[in-house]
Design a protein around this motif. Structure first.
Motif, short mmCIF file in Angstrom:
data_model
loop_
_atom_site.label_atom_id
_atom_site.label_comp_id
_atom_site.label_asym_id
_atom_site.label_seq_id
_atom_site.Cartn_x
_atom_site.Cartn_y
_atom_site.Cartn_z
N GLU A 155 0.82 -1.20 0.00
CA GLU A 155 0.00 0.00 0.00
C GLU A 155 0.86 1.26 0.00
O GLU A 155 2.03 1.23 0.39
CB GLU A 155 -0.92 0.02 1.23
CG GLU A 155 -1.87 -1.16 1.31
CD GLU A 155 -2.70 -1.12 2.58
OE1 GLU A 155 -2.42 -0.26 3.44
OE2 GLU A 155 -3.62 -1.94 2.71
N SER A 156 0.24 2.35 -0.43
CA SER A 156 0.87 3.67 -0.37
C SER A 156 -0.13 4.66 0.21
O SER A 156 -1.32 4.62 -0.13
CB SER A 156 1.29 4.13 -1.78
OG SER A 156 1.75 5.47 -1.75
N ASP A 157 0.34 5.51 1.10
CA ASP A 157 -0.54 6.49 1.73
C ASP A 157 0.23 7.79 1.97
O ASP A 157 1.27 7.78 2.64
CB ASP A 157 -1.10 5.96 3.04
CG ASP A 157 -2.14 6.90 3.64
OD1 ASP A 157 -3.09 7.25 2.93
OD2 ASP A 157 -1.99 7.29 4.81
N ASP A 158 -0.26 8.89 1.40
CA ASP A 158 0.34 10.21 1.59
C ASP A 158 -0.67 11.10 2.30
O ASP A 158 -1.83 11.20 1.88
CB ASP A 158 0.70 10.84 0.24
CG ASP A 158 1.78 10.06 -0.49
OD1 ASP A 158 2.61 9.43 0.18
OD2 ASP A 158 1.78 10.07 -1.74
N GLN A 184 4.46 10.53 4.56
CA GLN A 184 4.36 9.63 3.42
C GLN A 184 4.71 8.20 3.84
O GLN A 184 5.58 7.98 4.69
CB GLN A 184 5.32 10.06 2.31
CG GLN A 184 4.95 11.38 1.66
CD GLN A 184 5.90 11.73 0.53
OE1 GLN A 184 6.98 12.25 0.74
NE2 GLN A 184 5.47 11.41 -0.69
N SER A 185 4.02 7.25 3.21
CA SER A 185 4.26 5.84 3.50
C SER A 185 4.16 5.05 2.20
O SER A 185 3.18 5.18 1.46
CB SER A 185 3.24 5.33 4.51
OG SER A 185 3.38 3.94 4.72
N LEU A 186 5.18 4.26 1.90
CA LEU A 186 5.20 3.40 0.73
C LEU A 186 5.74 2.05 1.15
O LEU A 186 6.94 1.91 1.42
CB LEU A 186 6.07 4.00 -0.38
CG LEU A 186 6.20 3.17 -1.66
CD1 LEU A 186 4.84 3.00 -2.33
CD2 LEU A 186 7.19 3.82 -2.63
N ASP A 187 4.84 1.07 1.26
CA ASP A 187 5.20 -0.26 1.75
C ASP A 187 5.80 -0.12 3.15
O ASP A 187 5.13 0.36 4.06
CB ASP A 187 6.17 -0.92 0.77
CG ASP A 187 6.24 -2.43 0.98
OD1 ASP A 187 5.45 -2.96 1.79
OD2 ASP A 187 7.07 -3.09 0.34
#
Length: 332
Positions: A155-158, A184-187
């Motif tokens: 998943e990705s979440d900004d 920010q979050s990417l995996d």
């Protein structure tokens, strides 16, 4: 004119001149002066997506129009025009499975002061909080096997949280600013950055309003081992009310990572009664013309019922697909 009045007038002119000069410098500088001038070199790119169905339908030519809670993004000086408590929420089902959501709340300081002191002041300003979130899930993880077959999903979440304030300096000039925390979050990788927005509005006369400011001025966005600069953007704007129900707007933006952009918009409003109103909107934004196919234009409408309003915008991105934005705004 007494000494205090002259000092206030000089201060107002100096503040507006400084804000306008900042916007002019950013708008006239080549992209290389703000960065390396190449596309895709900014981090936290989700910050470029302006929230709200009403601004989107007008091509995001909104910096000088801003008179509601959406000023928290487009020009925090516009919060000075917000005279009631406002709450808004927006959902945008973006292309390629992206979900973009926005929620914000504005509180006029003057209302809080008047409740405790009984004195009303239109120069007390307005405070607002905005939350932006762009998320996508179910992305396939590849490259871990010789066959390049997917081995799972991630998943990705900004997300960004903004605290903004805008106030009138006098009858013509308003100034505002906002501070933002960006996450920010990417995996399994995470990063945090901080940014600020600055804006000014000048009511030249009853028909013409001018705007200037800068967005996303702050620290680099670090995700993993590398840090990328934020998508710093300077802007100039103008809004002209041709007749009471008809408004035209124009924005010039200078992002650090691409050529300058131009956006134009128009809004026609019609009031049927004290509790019922409607609006038709259209716009064009050069930033949305990168993809092949039909793009750049935007269309939308709004319906108002008493203190509640619903807005819709259609923004096509050519071969990438269409986006549909839905917003609800409540006033208290």
């Amino acid at each position: 004119m007494d000494m205090d009045t002259r000092m206030l007038e000089r201060g107002r002119r100096a503040a507006w001149a400084a804000a306008l000069l900042l916007g002019l410098l950013l708008a006239s500088a080549p992209a290389s002066a703000l960065g390396d001038g190449s596309r895709g070199t900014s981090g936290a790119a989700f910050l470029k997506i302006g929230p709200g169905a009403r601004p989107a339908a007008m091509g995001e030519a909104y910096s000088a129009v801003a008179d509601d809670i959406h000023a928290v993004y487009y020009n925090p000086a516009g919060l000075a025009r917000v005279g009631a408590w406002e709450l808004t929420g927006m959902h945008d089902r973006y292309f390629q499975g992206l979900d973009y959501n926005f929620i914000a709340f504005a509180v006029p300081v003057s209302r809080l002061v008047s409740r405790s002191t009984g004195v009303w002041s239109e120069y007390a300003g307005t405070v607002a909080v905005g939350v932006y979130d762009l998320a996508v899930d179910g992305m396939e993880r590849r490259g871990e096997t010789d066959t390049n077959e997917p081995t799972g999903t991630f998943e990705s979440d900004d997300m960004a949280i903004a605290l903004a304030y805008g106030r009138r300096i006098d009858e013509k000039l308003s100034l505002g600013g906002a501070g933002k925390i960006i996450r920010q979050s990417l995996d399994d990788r995470h990063g945090t950055a901080f940014a600020a927005d600055l804006g000014a509005l000048y009511q030249l006369d009853k028909r013409l309003t001018l705007a200037a400011g800068v967005r996303h001025l702050g620290t680099g966005a670090k995700l993993g081992g590398e840090s990328d600069p934020l998508p710093l953007t300077g802007y100039l704007g103008a809004a002209y009310r041709l007749r009471e129900p008809l408004t035209f707007s124009l924005d010039l933006g200078v992002p650090r990572d691409r050529v300058p952009t131009v956006s134009v918009g128009t809004e026609y409003t019609r009031k049927f009664s004290d509790d019922l109103r409607a609006a038709l909107r259209a716009g064009y934004f050069t930033r949305n013309t990168d993809a092949d196919g039909f793009n750049g234009v935007s269309l939308g409408f709004g319906l108002g019922f008493g203190r509640a309003g619903f807005d819709f915008a259609w923004v096509p991105f050519g071969d990438l697909g269409n986006t549909f934005r839905y917003s609800l705004l409540l006033k208290f």
